[in-house]
Design a protein around this motif. Structure first.
Motif, mmCIF file in Angstrom:
data_model
loop_
_atom_site.group_PDB
_atom_site.id
_atom_site.type_symbol
_atom_site.label_atom_id
_atom_site.label_comp_id
_atom_site.label_asym_id
_atom_site.label_seq_id
_atom_site.Cartn_x
_atom_site.Cartn_y
_atom_site.Cartn_z
ATOM 1 N N ARG A 1076 -4.464 75.794 44.509
ATOM 2 C CA ARG A 1076 -5.252 75.828 43.386
ATOM 3 C C ARG A 1076 -4.834 74.603 42.302
ATOM 4 N N THR A 1077 -5.803 73.582 42.195
ATOM 5 C CA THR A 1077 -5.150 72.469 41.450
ATOM 6 C C THR A 1077 -5.281 72.662 39.921
ATOM 7 N N SER A 1078 -4.320 73.166 39.247
ATOM 8 C CA SER A 1078 -4.440 73.535 37.899
ATOM 9 C C SER A 1078 -4.652 72.428 36.985
ATOM 10 N N ASN A 1079 -4.230 71.320 37.491
ATOM 11 C CA ASN A 1079 -4.400 69.975 36.397
ATOM 12 C C ASN A 1079 -6.017 69.724 36.268
ATOM 13 N N LYS A 1080 -6.993 70.242 37.261
ATOM 14 C CA LYS A 1080 -8.233 70.128 37.010
ATOM 15 C C LYS A 1080 -8.784 70.879 35.636
ATOM 16 N N TRP A 1081 -8.131 71.978 35.212
ATOM 17 C CA TRP A 1081 -8.410 72.765 34.507
ATOM 18 C C TRP A 1081 -7.827 72.725 33.266
ATOM 19 N N SER A 1082 -6.624 72.036 33.207
ATOM 20 C CA SER A 1082 -5.570 72.133 32.057
ATOM 21 C C SER A 1082 -6.153 71.196 31.248
ATOM 22 N N ALA A 1083 -5.539 71.291 29.684
ATOM 23 C CA ALA A 1083 -6.137 70.528 28.555
ATOM 24 C C ALA A 1083 -5.130 69.445 28.404
ATOM 25 N N PRO A 1084 -5.527 68.325 28.300
ATOM 26 C CA PRO A 1084 -4.407 67.401 27.696
ATOM 27 C C PRO A 1084 -3.181 67.858 27.116
ATOM 28 N N GLY A 1085 -1.984 67.046 27.428
ATOM 29 C CA GLY A 1085 -0.704 67.430 26.682
ATOM 30 C C GLY A 1085 0.149 68.615 27.393
ATOM 31 N N SER A 1086 1.181 68.421 27.227
ATOM 32 C CA SER A 1086 2.137 69.556 28.111
ATOM 33 C C SER A 1086 1.820 70.809 27.493
ATOM 34 N N ALA A 1087 2.034 71.872 28.696
ATOM 35 C CA ALA A 1087 1.842 73.142 28.196
ATOM 36 C C ALA A 1087 3.180 73.673 27.658
ATOM 37 N N PRO A 1088 2.752 74.818 26.614
ATOM 38 C CA PRO A 1088 4.112 75.116 25.720
ATOM 39 C C PRO A 1088 5.063 75.730 26.436
ATOM 40 N N GLN A 1089 6.284 75.926 25.928
ATOM 41 C CA GLN A 1089 7.296 76.628 26.683
ATOM 42 C C GLN A 1089 7.023 78.180 26.255
ATOM 43 N N LEU A 1090 7.003 79.005 27.497
ATOM 44 C CA LEU A 1090 6.781 80.411 27.507
ATOM 45 C C LEU A 1090 8.005 81.042 27.788
ATOM 46 N N THR A 1091 8.038 82.345 26.908
ATOM 47 C CA THR A 1091 9.234 83.066 27.415
ATOM 48 C C THR A 1091 8.520 84.545 27.516
ATOM 49 N N THR A 1092 9.626 85.557 28.064
ATOM 50 C CA THR A 1092 9.034 86.802 28.409
ATOM 51 C C THR A 1092 9.422 87.865 27.026
ATOM 52 N N ALA A 1093 8.425 88.732 26.769
ATOM 53 C CA ALA A 1093 8.835 89.679 25.820
ATOM 54 C C ALA A 1093 8.388 90.908 26.270
ATOM 55 N N ILE A 1094 8.829 91.940 25.782
ATOM 56 C CA ILE A 1094 8.350 93.471 25.974
ATOM 57 C C ILE A 1094 7.766 94.034 24.856
ATOM 58 N N LEU A 1095 6.722 94.462 24.779
ATOM 59 C CA LEU A 1095 5.811 95.028 23.499
ATOM 60 C C LEU A 1095 5.921 96.452 23.764
ATOM 61 N N GLU A 1096 6.235 97.200 23.004
ATOM 62 C CA GLU A 1096 6.338 98.817 22.728
ATOM 63 C C GLU A 1096 4.755 99.175 22.279
ATOM 64 N N ILE A 1097 4.260 99.611 23.325
ATOM 65 C CA ILE A 1097 2.774 99.996 23.271
ATOM 66 C C ILE A 1097 2.675 101.607 22.855
ATOM 67 N N LYS A 1098 3.033 102.518 24.052
ATOM 68 C CA LYS A 1098 2.874 103.892 23.777
ATOM 69 C C LYS A 1098 1.421 104.197 23.348
ATOM 70 N N GLU A 1099 0.457 103.883 24.342
ATOM 71 C CA GLU A 1099 -0.733 104.169 23.829
ATOM 72 C C GLU A 1099 -1.675 104.299 25.160
ATOM 73 N N SER A 1100 -2.857 105.343 25.084
ATOM 74 C CA SER A 1100 -3.658 105.257 26.342
ATOM 75 C C SER A 1100 -5.011 104.846 25.703
ATOM 76 N N ILE A 1101 -5.867 104.763 26.727
ATOM 77 C CA ILE A 1101 -7.056 104.345 26.368
ATOM 78 C C ILE A 1101 -7.684 105.458 25.470
#
Length: 1521
Positions: A1076-1101
């Motif tokens: 998959r050529t992601s550059n076809k879909w990406s907006a101009p400019g560099s992608a932001p730096q992403l980091t991983t976080a863990i969210l506390e949800i404790k919910e059901s539908i």
């Protein structure tokens, strides 16, 4: 025969010269005719025959060329011959006398008519003739009756209509092959042969001798009159001149056909006798004129073939397989075929068409056609050559009428039909090159519809003349001239060719008569059966359909607005509907029973082969090219509709006609791309492509096209969804709609393929599409009766309809619009069942409103289906209209007082073949999406509307309605490799997943997101129902927990599924899968730096739904399980109170269904409510108390809203009054400072720059000097100020002559006197600076408030000039209508760059003397930059200001703007502009006689005008008025 003997007498090698009649006998026509008849009646009539032929040779001589006769018209008119046609008239008189055998011609005609054995009417009419069509009596859909036959027949209670013929026609009364005998009139009942007397031998004997020579003479004239031009297109003027000269001869033949069956029988023998034709055309002897005409005929024949030596091989063609048609064109654009050299200009010249610039046409090789069809024509009878010249002369009406008048003779009809088929390719070639293709098309159909409507005749010519082969090949050849290389998918390496919709062939619907004939013959079961059995024909037809696959490609404009909006989409949609869809419906009508299974298998097989060739030709693997869409996929739609018919009517196993998984994946991509593009278009993402792209989106769903376009596309996607992996399909949907990045539980996200402003509408589009996909049953189990009822209800719910409009809005196929449809209901009975008729009423003005149909109350209550309304809506406002009408019904009936949500309607049961579609509702991917969206809505995340929530709840309810009967707890044990969505939900059943609690979720967020914190993590306990009342802001954990849901990527999961299926299908397939050529879909400019976080949800539908109930109701702990008070609700869950309501009702209905589906869910709901709600027994409230409380609560909210609005209005009113008092003080005539001029200051407040929206290109931005923005205005002359008077005493209406209507104390009169007095004593220039004009002939400015770029406005005006359908205004005078609101306007007022807040340039009056003020003005003039607009720095803004000042000046009459003694002086312009500004600011404020918009406009723009004028004047003085 006698005619053959006569022809033999003339055609011998050296016939003896017959002895001519004596001169006296030659002058007496009657005696000569009687003598010849007597001679021919003898047993040995050879001498009489020779004598007659000699006479005819002399009378019908072609020695004088027709062209010479045409050129000598003037000389002939002056001669004693009596006129230009004297010789022709003499010849006709001789023919009439000879036919009558010496008797009177009228008596002869009457005698022949007495022996008319014809039982057919056969009356021929031309365009605009009023005729009748009875669908009850008709066998063929093209059946028609003349008025006389219709009224003399019995059609009481029948389904008939009266129509005005467009192309002409003929009466079918008496033809049992076209209509039922019960519909015949009394005059054309089947006659017994015993009632018909025999024709005497001597009555028509002379006709048999005379007519062959007469027709041959006519043919010679046609040969002589035709000249072969260089461009193969004869001059229309020359053709008309020849036809005009031949009109008496053709009319004579037409009159002969009206004598009845006896004479038509003679004419048939003459026209079809091959020996007669051979003898007369070959025995030319030494006649030079005949030889010359024969040479012209041979030259004309040479161009009748379709093969040209300069044809170039464009791509390789495989040899047809054994046993198939010789016309089979194999692999026209397949992997084995390669595109060769594109067409040269030679081909363009020979076709007489325009060049296509860079998009050159390509052409098929000539070896793809049957040579018997393509070769030069060879004629063997008069009929064949007569039709040939009829075609060459482009079907003259007289000739067409003669040929059609002969059709009641069955022998002639068969011969003529075969001749017509023989010339079919030549007809196409002539039609393509005709400059009057519309007229010619009508006349072709006028003939062909009479021939091909007869099933027996159509079957006969199909078997004997290869009619189907000829038609398909001719259509294929016809489209060659407009083929271009396809730019879909892989523009550079594509091998696919498509029709160019910009060609005249498609724009003018030139193909229409040929396609119409093909549709006509496919309506006959025997012919359609032969077509469906012939594999070669099916291959050829699929290749023809492939030419339309992917045509009219749209490419999204990302930077600038298109300069010119192409209207080719009209031609594209018409071509697919007529050339592809209509033949498809004709074939489908014969595939209704189980015995026709093999036909469907054949079509499906070759559809798949053609689709595979198409995918290979465009180099498609799995990803569509971005920012491209075509609405034209006829191969997909053929495949879909034959699949539907196979399952619905033929009881075929669906899996037996489906391809493998890889092909299904490919099949779904382009229809899915269309659905996503529809959402993009409605989200204004294609706004730079102009209005035409919206026109395409609307046409795609319009009632005349929907059943051939969007319905097959939706059905094909339903089929693919029922067989593909549901997780893969759901992931593909959200990826195509570009909302994957939005589906995260983080509060912030970065969408690399979609702007934030479009996210909401695209998410709504994706969810709405899923609801339609899972709810629609048009091809999944609904009967024809149910489909008609659903269509009718949807249209009536949008608006009340008249009978005619409702007929037009119901899709024509598969249900006819009227008459008896398949099943038990007719259109009328369904209409009476669902609607009430409102009788016509008279309006107060005297006009009458039409009678309308409105839905019954029970229809609103039980059958209103918002999903069907959305599917059939062309304009989005119709959906809102349906909801408003639904709301009004609920309030009127007392069922629900508030604003309801769209009701949930139970669906028709699915056909067993499509049960797999419901797997979409029970896949983990969809459950993750629903859970995420519910959570985001509860957390008030942006870009989530009420519509999103409505669709989410609708999908959940659909899942509950279509869940398994028994819940399986073993579903959690999923086989196969573990996936990231397994960490979300244990199984795939929605009922069990609804109660599953998700404690923590790992997400990828930007480093700046609020979730990224450095706090110490909270408790990570899982698998517990505790801590349900956690904070609304989720906590962040820095460590992983065993109950944490992993990062879920829809794209990654879809790619894994795709790779698995590819590997399963073929071990080598993974080598060709493109990353998959992601550059076809990406907006101009560099992608932001992403980091991983863990969210506390404790919910059901379930817990999210309960909290959502609290949120929607605005009350804490608002939900209480209803079964705790009434256990009966679990036994009879269908309670009316849940049928209609808002979001609260929808949540309650879902929770009730979840509890009914599972005892575990019921227990979990109760536990959640106990945890959230304190354990206090709820107070029992009666229904009356609850109603009172709800009413009081609504009243309180209404009072609060009213008080808030009143406070806001009071604030605005106070601000307005303060401003008005300030202005009144400034301009009050009683103020002592009234005569003190205002101070000019250059100080400007620091405010933000104004932003304007252009209503043409849709772009927003400030107005600049290089690209100014203007306000749409209407300038009008007005003299209303001149009627103002200083005297406030009201005037009385004059009742005597002494009293005057117009008093002398008006402002206009006073200022005229003042100016005259000043001009008497002072210089003209000084006087003009000291007064104000404009009291009469002033300028009044109005605006709709819309703005546009000046350059866009110029382009818009240019397009209006080129538009020939203008009404009501003159573009040359600058008049136009606002592109958005269509309000009339005639100018554009440029907006000065800067703030949209009124500049504080005018200050309160000061006590300075006039001399000081004059001095200040002079200093301002000398200060650089005080007046920035100057001649030395002309900008676009300054040019437009000058232009608008000219518009203002030209608005009024010349006498009101030219007060100087020297007309044309610049002083006049200066005076006029300043007077308009002064009066606009002084008098209009005081008298309040102006629109609110006028004061700020005139105040700012007239100041700018003053600046511009002041820089072009040598001096500026500001004197008191």
């Amino acid at each position: 025969m006698a005619a053959a003997a006569a022809a033999a007498a003339v055609g011998g090698p050296q016939p003896p010269q017959p002895e001519l009649p004596a001169p006296g006998l030659a002058l007496d026509k009657a005696a000569t005719a009687a003598h010849l008849k007597a001679a021919l009646s003898r047993p040995d009539n050879r001498a009489g025959a020779e004598e007659l032929q000699a006479l005819l040779e002399r009378v019908l001589s072609a020695e004088r060329p027709l062209a010479a006769a045409a050129d000598s018209e003037e000389a002939a008119a002056a001669s004693s011959g009596g006129g230009p046609g004297a010789a022709e008239e003499e010849a006709l008189e001789w023919c009439k006398c000879l036919l009558a055998g010496g008797g009177g011609y009228d008596e002869f005609c009457a005698a022949v008519r007495a022996y008319d054995p014809a039982a057919l009417c056969g009356l021929v009419w031309t365009a605009n003739f009023v005729a009748y069509r009875c669908r009850t009596c008709g066998i063929s859909p093209c059946m028609s009756l003349c008025a006389e036959c219709f009224h003399q027949g019995d059609h009481t209670g029948h389904d008939f209509n009266m129509f005005r013929s467009q192309a002409g026609g003929a009466c079918d009364c008496g033809d049992s092959n076209v209509m039922r005998e019960s519909g015949f009139c009394k005059r054309h009942q089947i006659k017994s042969s015993s009632n018909i007397p025999c024709v005497p031998k001597d009555l028509l004997m002379m006709s048999e001798f005379v007519l062959p020579r007469f027709i041959f003479c006519l043919i010679q004239y046609l040969r002589e009159g035709y000249s072969e031009p260089a461009a193969d297109v004869p001059s229309e003027k020359d053709l008309n001149k020849v036809l005009q000269l031949l009109e008496p001869q053709i009319s004579f033949l037409e009159d002969l056909t009206k004598m009845g069956g006896a004479m038509r029988s003679v004419l048939t023998q003459v026209l079809t006798n091959q020996q007669n034709y051979k003898d007369l055309t070959s025995g030319l002897g030494e006649n030079s004129c005949a030889k010359k005409s024969h040479e012209k005929y041979l030259i004309a024949l040479k161009s009748s073939g379709l093969t040209y030596p300069e044809d170039k091989l464009v791509y390789g063609i495989q040899e047809p397989s054994a046993g198939t048609s010789t016309l089979a064109v194999q692999g026209f654009a397949g992997a084995t075929g390669t595109l060769g050299q594109l067409d040269s200009s030679d081909e363009e010249d020979q076709d007489g068409s325009q060049g296509l610039g860079k998009r050159k046409r390509v052409k098929l090789s000539g070896n793809t056609k049957d040579q018997s069809i393509m070769d030069v024509l060879k004629h063997k009878s008069f009929l064949e050559e007569l039709l040939f010249w009829t075609i060459k002369y482009e079907f003259p009406q007289k000739m067409v009428t003669f040929l059609l008048n002969m059709l009641p003779d069955q022998e002639y009809k068969v011969a003529f039909t075969k001749t017509f088929v023989q010339h079919y390719a030549f007809i196409m070639k002539t039609l393509k090159k005709s400059h009057e293709s519309d007229t010619m098309s009508n006349r072709i159909v006028h003939i062909s519809v009479q021939l091909f409507s007869n099933e027996e005749l159509a079957r006969q010519v199909t078997e004997e003349c290869q009619l189907l082969d000829i038609m398909v090949t001719v259509l294929l050849y016809m489209m060659e001239s407009c083929l271009i290389k396809s730019e879909l998918q892989d523009e550079e390496n594509s091998l696919h060719v498509v029709v160019n919709c910009g060609e005249a062939l498609l724009k003018n619907n030139t193909y229409w008569p040929l396609v119409s004939d093909f549709i006509n013959i496919l309506s006959h079961q025997s012919v359609a059966k032969r077509f469906l059995e012939d594999h070669g024909l099916l291959v050829t037809w699929m290749n023809f359909v492939s030419f339309f696959q992917g045509m009219n490609l749209n490419k999204r404009e990302l930077n600038e607005h298109v300069e010119f909006e192409s209207q080719t989409y009209y031609a594209a949609f018409a071509a697919e509907l007529e050339a592809c869809a209509q033949p498809m419906w004709g074939l489908l009508s014969h595939c209704k029973v189980r015995e026709t299974q093999e036909y469907t298998r054949n079509v499906v097989r070759y559809c798949i082969e053609a689709l595979q060739d198409w995918f290979d030709a465009i180099n498609f693997v799995d990803e569509p090219a971005p920012n491209q869409v075509t609405f034209h996929l006829p191969l997909h739609r053929y495949y879909a509709m034959f699949l539907s018919k196979a399952v619905k009517c033929q009881e075929l196993d669906l899996d037996s006609v489906l391809p493998d998984q890889e092909m299904l994946m490919k099949l779904m991509i382009h229809p899915l791309q269309i659905q996503a593009s529809l959402a993009e278009i409605h989200s204004n993402m294609w706004v730079r492509n102009g209005l035409q792209i919206k026109g395409q989106a609307m046409t795609y769903v319009q009632s005349h096209f929907c059943n051939s376009m969007i319905d097959p596309d939706i059905y094909l996607l339903q089929v693919c969804a029922s067989r593909l992996d549901p997780d893969y399909f759901i992931s593909s949907v959200f990826e195509r709609f570009k909302v994957v990045d939005l589906l995260t539980m983080a509060s912030q996200h970065q969408n690399t393929v979609l702007d934030a402003e479009h996210e909401r509408s695209m998410l709504e589009g994706a969810l709405t599409f899923l609801v339609i996909l899972l709810s629609l049953r048009l091809h999944l189990g609904m009967s024809d009766d149910e489909i008609l009822r659903a269509e009718m209800v949807a249209q009536l719910c949008m608006n009340d309809r008249t009978h005619s409009s409702l007929l037009d809005l119901i899709p024509e196929n598969p249900n006819p619009k009227s008459g008896i449809i398949p099943g038990s209901y007719s259109f009328e009975s369904v209409l009476s069942a669902v609607a009430d008729f409102k009788a016509p009423v008279f309006e107060p003005g005297g006009s009458m409103q039409q009678g309308m149909y409105t839905p019954k109350a029970e229809v609103w209550d039980q059958e209103f289906d918002p999903v069907m309304v959305i599917l059939r809506t062309v304009y989005r406002r119709d959906v809102q209209s349906a909801m408003d009408r639904y709301t009004a019904f609920l309030k009127q009936s007392g069922k629900f007082p508030g604003n309801p949500w769209p009701p949930y309607k139970k669906r028709t049961p699915l056909h067993p073949s499509y049960k797999g579609l419901m797997r979409l509702l029970h896949c983990k991917t969809l459950h993750i999406v629903l859970f995420t969206l519910l959570y985001k809505i509860l957390m008030d995340h942006q870009n989530l509307s009420e519509h999103v929530l409505c669709m989410v709840l609708y999908l959940i309810e659909l899942g509950l309605e279509n869940s398994a009967d028994e819940e399986s707890d073993e579903e959690a044990l999923v086989c196969g490799p573990e996936r990231c969505h397994d960490s979300w939900f244990p199984g795939s059943n929605l009922v069990s997943n609804m109660r599953h609690f998700i404690n923590y979720v790992r997400v990828r967020v930007p480093e700046t997101a609020p979730e990224v914190k450095r706090d110490s993590p909270a408790s990570t306990s899982s698998d517990s129902l505790g801590s349900l009342q956690s904070s609304r802001r989720p906590k962040v954990l820095q460590r992983e927990n065993s109950g944490t849901a992993q990062v879920f990527s829809l794209v990654a999961e879809r790619r894994k599924k795709f790779q698995e299926i590819i590997n399963r299908s073929s071990s080598e397939a993974h080598q060709v899968v493109r990353p998959r050529t992601s550059n076809k879909w990406s907006a101009p400019g560099s992608a932001p730096q992403l980091t991983t976080a863990i969210l506390e949800i404790k919910e059901s539908i379930l817990s999210l739904l309960i909290k959502l109930h609290h949120k929607l109701s605005g009350k804490q702990n608002s939900y209480y399980p209803p079964w705790l008070d009434d256990i009966e609700i679990l036994i009879q869950p269908e309670i009316p109170k849940y049928s209609h309501g808002d979001g609260i009702t929808a949540v309650e209905r879902i929770l009730l269904k979840a509890a009914l589906q599972s005892r575990m869910n019921k227990r979990i709901i109760e536990e959640i409510c106990r945890k959230v709600t304190p354990p206090v027994p709820p107070k029992k409230i009666t229904a009356a108390e609850k109603k009172t409380l709800d009413k009081e609560e609504r009243r309180q909210k209404a009072r609060e809203r009213q008080q808030k609005l009143l406070a806001e209005f009071a604030s605005r009113q106070k601000s307005f009054m303060e401003t008005a008092m300030d202005v009144e003080k400034i301009f009050s005539s009683d103020s002592p400072e009234n005569d003190i001029p205002m101070e000019i200051t250059t100080a400007e407040p620091q405010v933000s720059e104004a932003v304007y929206d252009c209503v043409i290109c849709g772009q927003s931005g400030p107005s600049s000097e290089d690209r100014p923005t203007g306000l749409v205005v209407l300038l009008q002359a007005s003299s209303v100020l001149g009627q103002c008077r200083d005297n406030i005493e009201p005037k009385k209406l004059p009742i005597t002559e002494e009293e005057q209507i117009y008093p002398w104390d008006t402002c206009a009169a006073v200022h005229d006197v003042r100016l005259s007095l000043l001009q008497r004593y002072f210089k003209d220039s000084s006087c003009l600076l000291a007064v104000s004009i404009g009291w009469e002939g002033g300028v009044y400015v109005q605006t709709c408030g819309h703005t546009l770029h000046i350059d866009c406005h110029k382009s818009y005006m240019e397009s209006l000039r080129n538009d020939q359908v203008l009404q009501g205004f003159s573009v040359d005078k600058g008049e136009f209508t606002c592109p958005l609101c269509r309000q009339f306007a005639n100018s554009v007022l440029p907006c000065y760059p800067g703030s949209n807040v009124e500049n504080n340039l005018w200050q309160r009056p000061s006590n300075k003397s006039i001399q000081d003020l004059i001095k200040e003005v002079e200093e301002l003039q000398g200060r650089p930059g005080a007046f920035p607009v100057s001649i030395s720095s002309e900008t676009n803004l300054s040019k437009e200001m000058e232009s608008v000042m000219k518009d203002i000046k030209n608005t009024t009459q010349k006498k009101y703007r030219d007060y100087s003694k020297t007309p044309g002086s610049p002083d006049n312009d200066f005076l006029f502009m300043y007077s308009v500004a002064r009066l606009g600011n002084r008098r209009f404020v005081k008298t309040k006689c102006i629109d609110l918009i006028y004061i700020p406009l005139m105040k700012e723009h007239m100041l700018v005008s003053a600046r511009f004028l002041s820089t072009n004047m040598k001096s500026l003085s500001l004197l008191p008025c």
